[in-house]
Design an enzyme around this catalytic site. Structure first.
Site, PDB file in Angstrom:
ATOM      1  N   PHE A   1      42.352  87.412  24.678  1.00  0.00           N
ATOM      2  CA  PHE A   1      41.962  86.504  25.757  1.00  0.00           C
ATOM      3  C   PHE A   1      42.979  86.483  26.899  1.00  0.00           C
ATOM      4  O   PHE A   1      42.806  85.764  27.862  1.00  0.00           O
ATOM      5  CB  PHE A   1      41.692  85.090  25.246  1.00  0.00           C
ATOM      6  CG  PHE A   1      42.724  84.531  24.300  1.00  0.00           C
ATOM      7  CD1 PHE A   1      43.967  84.161  24.750  1.00  0.00           C
ATOM      8  CD2 PHE A   1      42.413  84.348  22.952  1.00  0.00           C
ATOM      9  CE1 PHE A   1      44.905  83.621  23.884  1.00  0.00           C
ATOM     10  CE2 PHE A   1      43.345  83.814  22.070  1.00  0.00           C
ATOM     11  CZ  PHE A   1      44.598  83.453  22.541  1.00  0.00           C
TER      12      PHE A   1
ATOM     13  N   ARG B   1      52.417  71.870  25.267  1.00  0.00           N
ATOM     14  CA  ARG B   1      50.973  71.879  25.448  1.00  0.00           C
ATOM     15  C   ARG B   1      50.662  71.351  26.840  1.00  0.00           C
ATOM     16  O   ARG B   1      50.847  70.180  27.107  1.00  0.00           O
ATOM     17  CB  ARG B   1      50.311  71.007  24.381  1.00  0.00           C
ATOM     18  CG  ARG B   1      50.436  71.610  23.008  1.00  0.00           C
ATOM     19  CD  ARG B   1      49.742  70.767  21.974  1.00  0.00           C
ATOM     20  NE  ARG B   1      49.991  71.343  20.661  1.00  0.00           N
ATOM     21  CZ  ARG B   1      49.254  72.295  20.115  1.00  0.00           C
ATOM     22  NH1 ARG B   1      48.199  72.766  20.748  1.00  0.00           N
ATOM     23  NH2 ARG B   1      49.542  72.764  18.925  1.00  0.00           N
TER      24      ARG B   1
ATOM     25  N   ARG C   1      46.373  83.608  15.492  1.00  0.00           N
ATOM     26  CA  ARG C   1      46.866  84.069  16.789  1.00  0.00           C
ATOM     27  C   ARG C   1      47.630  85.380  16.619  1.00  0.00           C
ATOM     28  O   ARG C   1      48.425  85.512  15.684  1.00  0.00           O
ATOM     29  CB  ARG C   1      47.808  83.000  17.351  1.00  0.00           C
ATOM     30  CG  ARG C   1      48.323  83.257  18.754  1.00  0.00           C
ATOM     31  CD  ARG C   1      47.380  82.683  19.763  1.00  0.00           C
ATOM     32  NE  ARG C   1      47.845  82.785  21.120  1.00  0.00           N
ATOM     33  CZ  ARG C   1      48.136  81.735  21.890  1.00  0.00           C
ATOM     34  NH1 ARG C   1      48.063  80.520  21.400  1.00  0.00           N
ATOM     35  NH2 ARG C   1      48.475  81.898  23.146  1.00  0.00           N
TER      36      ARG C   1
ATOM     37  N   LYS D   1      36.257  79.285  21.200  1.00  0.00           N
ATOM     38  CA  LYS D   1      37.504  79.020  20.478  1.00  0.00           C
ATOM     39  C   LYS D   1      37.291  79.495  19.060  1.00  0.00           C
ATOM     40  O   LYS D   1      36.539  78.896  18.298  1.00  0.00           O
ATOM     41  CB  LYS D   1      37.871  77.547  20.498  1.00  0.00           C
ATOM     42  CG  LYS D   1      39.175  77.282  19.747  1.00  0.00           C
ATOM     43  CD  LYS D   1      39.654  75.860  19.952  1.00  0.00           C
ATOM     44  CE  LYS D   1      41.060  75.620  19.420  1.00  0.00           C
ATOM     45  NZ  LYS D   1      41.419  76.249  18.186  1.00  0.00           N
TER      46      LYS D   1
HETATM   47  P1  AMP Z   1      45.056  74.655  18.350  1.00  0.00           P
HETATM   48  O1  AMP Z   1      45.759  75.464  17.297  1.00  0.00           O
HETATM   49  O2  AMP Z   1      43.978  73.778  17.823  1.00  0.00           O
HETATM   50  O3  AMP Z   1      46.027  73.972  19.289  1.00  0.00           O
HETATM   51  O4  AMP Z   1      44.279  75.683  19.281  1.00  0.00           O
HETATM   52  C1  AMP Z   1      44.936  76.715  19.929  1.00  0.00           C
HETATM   53  C2  AMP Z   1      44.743  77.981  19.152  1.00  0.00           C
HETATM   54  O5  AMP Z   1      43.382  78.395  19.191  1.00  0.00           O
HETATM   55  C3  AMP Z   1      45.479  79.139  19.747  1.00  0.00           C
HETATM   56  O6  AMP Z   1      46.815  79.186  19.312  1.00  0.00           O
HETATM   57  C4  AMP Z   1      44.695  80.342  19.258  1.00  0.00           C
HETATM   58  O7  AMP Z   1      45.198  80.753  17.991  1.00  0.00           O
HETATM   59  C5  AMP Z   1      43.298  79.786  19.027  1.00  0.00           C
HETATM   60  N1  AMP Z   1      42.273  80.297  19.934  1.00  0.00           N
HETATM   61  C6  AMP Z   1      41.025  80.619  19.566  1.00  0.00           C
HETATM   62  N2  AMP Z   1      40.283  81.033  20.594  1.00  0.00           N
HETATM   63  C7  AMP Z   1      41.081  80.967  21.680  1.00  0.00           C
HETATM   64  C8  AMP Z   1      40.901  81.251  23.062  1.00  0.00           C
HETATM   65  N3  AMP Z   1      39.731  81.668  23.556  1.00  0.00           N
HETATM   66  N4  AMP Z   1      41.957  81.050  23.888  1.00  0.00           N
HETATM   67  C9  AMP Z   1      43.145  80.622  23.424  1.00  0.00           C
HETATM   68  N5  AMP Z   1      43.381  80.329  22.124  1.00  0.00           N
HETATM   69  C10 AMP Z   1      42.364  80.497  21.259  1.00  0.00           C
END
Ligand code: AMP
Length: 505
Positions: free
Chosen positions: A296, A367, A217, A212
């Site tokens: 990804f 989500r 994004r 992650k």
């Molecule tokens: P969050 O913003 O904490 O909900 O985490 C989701 C975000 O993590 C996504 O919108 C992406 O911008 C980011 N992200 C980073 N690595 C990945 C991955 N391997 N797959 C999907 N999202 C990722």
């Protein structure tokens, strides 16, 4: 429809904590909107403007001292026209012209309408949660299944357009939306997962385990030689990221849509702090920080739409078209390999891992459980420096806490963040009764305390911050519990917090 009808619904929604009530209030309003008003109303309820972002620096302009109208007369269409004119103001004399237009708008608005317009113009209403509620309200108002609304919203990328289709053509019109190369779709989101083991068990081991990355994004589209790059909020940033455009143009395909994360890297290939990527994103000229894409997902390849295909197949397409540019991943690893991978991701400076069901299609709008993010949770014991009086449901209670870390040199505590998350009603009552006993002084909305209370805070990480005196700020801090067993001299130090900065391990 009058603006005051929208404002009333918005106030009603803020005043209730029941999700169902919120949805019904919005649904009633949407039913009453005429077709030509619907797009505006839907955009405003979700905190957006149909005109996109119109100008900046509203804060100063909006200090205008204007007497409010006594009774509401502004219609939805009047306000939309004002916004249209504001969006077109440019060139010399634009500040004065804007001020004039805003003066006219606010002069015709009641106090409540003025507040609503201010929040709308400054982007303060924009919240992901609100959009999800408006989407459900569209389903209720026009009697269409919510899943159909979500899918149409994902594909059209715009809720107002989706709402209009639901109203005018029902399910059939919603189902007619398709992925179009060049038009961004709503990205799929992740839910927080409890632990690595639980997430792997939930998917029966059939998961893609990925780094992650803490960047920004991106969604890239390519049709022949034409490339588009969009942000998470579907803003087109193609012109400001030529290096990404170049990379995508070189891929061996005729058309493609890829989903990924982009990061600025330092010289040794480690990720640079999140804010540096973000500032590079906003820049129009600075090129010294080069962005690197990590894809990804592959949503379309050479004429084939892959949204409904399982991740297993989408990853295969991704490997085929962009092998060297995909995010590091382990496909269906055993428990030990997955655990090792998690440690490795953290050691490499990433914020955690993503665990994704290999059988799930690409689905946006909410989500879901098919993508789960697993991060190490840090907890810190911090000193309560003060609290702000709450608003809304928390009016009359001391709520938002100011948090400080200990200065190991023996100076006063150093502020590192604020939070009201995690505060239960019992804690709010307790704080409101207890804090005056520790009161040092009051100013504005804040009661400042002597450094006597220690609170345990969970956080996702920390980031550098020019706003806070220690140069670091907590990310997503929430209260776990008070620590009456601890004295302020046992609280965590600013050094312990700085050690959590990315890349300092
Ligand atoms: P969050 O913003 O904490 O909900 O985490 C989701 C975000 O993590 C996504 O919108 C992406 O911008 C980011 N992200 C980073 N690595 C990945 C991955 N391997 N797959 C999907 N999202 C990722």
């Amino acid at each position: 429809m009058l603006l005051s009808d929208v404002v009333e619904a918005s106030q009603g929604v803020r005043a209730t904590s029941s999700r169902k009530n919120k949805i019904n209030i919005f649904a009633e309003l949407l039913k009453r909107a005429a077709p030509q008003e619907l797009a505006q109303v839907v955009a405003w309820l979700s905190g957006d403007l149909s005109q996109g972002r119109i100008g900046t620096g509203w804060r100063t302009l909006t200090t205008l001292d204007i007497e409010s109208a006594r009774s509401p007369t502004l219609s939805v269409n009047d306000v939309d026209e004002f916004f249209g004119e504001l969006a077109e103001v440019g060139g010399s004399g634009s500040a004065a012209r804007r001020q004039e237009l805003l003066g006219a708008l606010f002069g015709a608005a009641t106090k409540d309408e003025h507040d609503f317009l201010l929040r709308l113009l400054t982007g303060e209403m924009r919240q992901g949660a609100l959009t999800a509620i408006v989407a459900e309200a569209v389903a209720v108002a026009f009697a269409v299944p919510i899943a159909t609304v979500r899918r149409a919203h994902m594909l059209s990328g715009r809720l107002p357009v989706t709402a209009l289709a639901a109203r005018t053509g029902g399910v059939e019109a919603l189902e007619a939306f398709r992925l179009e190369v060049g038009r961004p779709i709503q990205p799929m989101l992740a839910s927080p997962g409890a632990t690595l083991e639980e997430a792997m068990a939930e998917f029966d081991g059939q998961a893609s385990v990925e780094h992650k990355m803490d960047g920004a994004r991106i969604q890239v589209h390519r049709d022949g030689d034409t490339v588009w790059v969009f942000t998470r909020t579907l803003r087109d940033i193609t012109a400001s990221v030529p290096e990404l455009v170049d990379v995508v143009r070189k891929l061996d395909c005729a058309s493609v849509v890829l989903d990924g994360e982009t990061l600025a890297l330092n010289d040794s290939g480690r990720p640079r702090p999140f804010q540096e990527t973000m500032s590079r994103f906003g820049a129009t000229t600075a090129r010294e920080l080069l962005l690197h894409p990590y894809f990804f997902d592959c949503l379309h390849l050479d004429g084939a739409d892959l949204l409904d295909a399982p991740l297993r197949d989408r990853r295969e397409a991704l490997t085929k078209v962009a092998c060297g540019l995909s995010i590091p991943a382990l496909i269906a690893p055993g428990p030990e390999a997955a655990a090792e991978y998690f440690d490795g991701a953290l050691a490499a400076g990433h914020e955690g891992i993503m665990i994704k069901s290999l059988d799930a299609p690409y689905a946006a709008g909410r989500r879901g459980r098919s993508w789960q993010k697993i991060k190490p949770t840090h907890t810190l014991d911090l000193i309560v420096l003060g609290a702000e009086w709450g608003y809304g449901r928390r009016t009359g209670y001391l709520s938002n806490l100011h948090l400080g870390a200990r200065d190991p040199e023996g100076g006063g505590p150093i502020m590192v963040g604020k939070t009201f998350k995690g505060l239960t009603d019992a804690l709010l009552h307790w704080q409101t009764a207890e804090f005056p006993r520790h009161e040092r002084e009051r100013d504005g909305n804040t009661v400042h305390l002597y450094p006597e209370l220690v609170v345990e805070i969970a956080l996702d990480g920390v980031q550098t911050s020019p706003r806070y005196p220690g140069g670091v700020a907590l990310r997503f801090a929430r209260v776990v519990r008070y620590r009456p067993d601890k004295e302020p001299h046992q609280a965590d130090t600013i050094d312990a917090i700085r050690a959590l900065l990315p890349g300092t391990k």
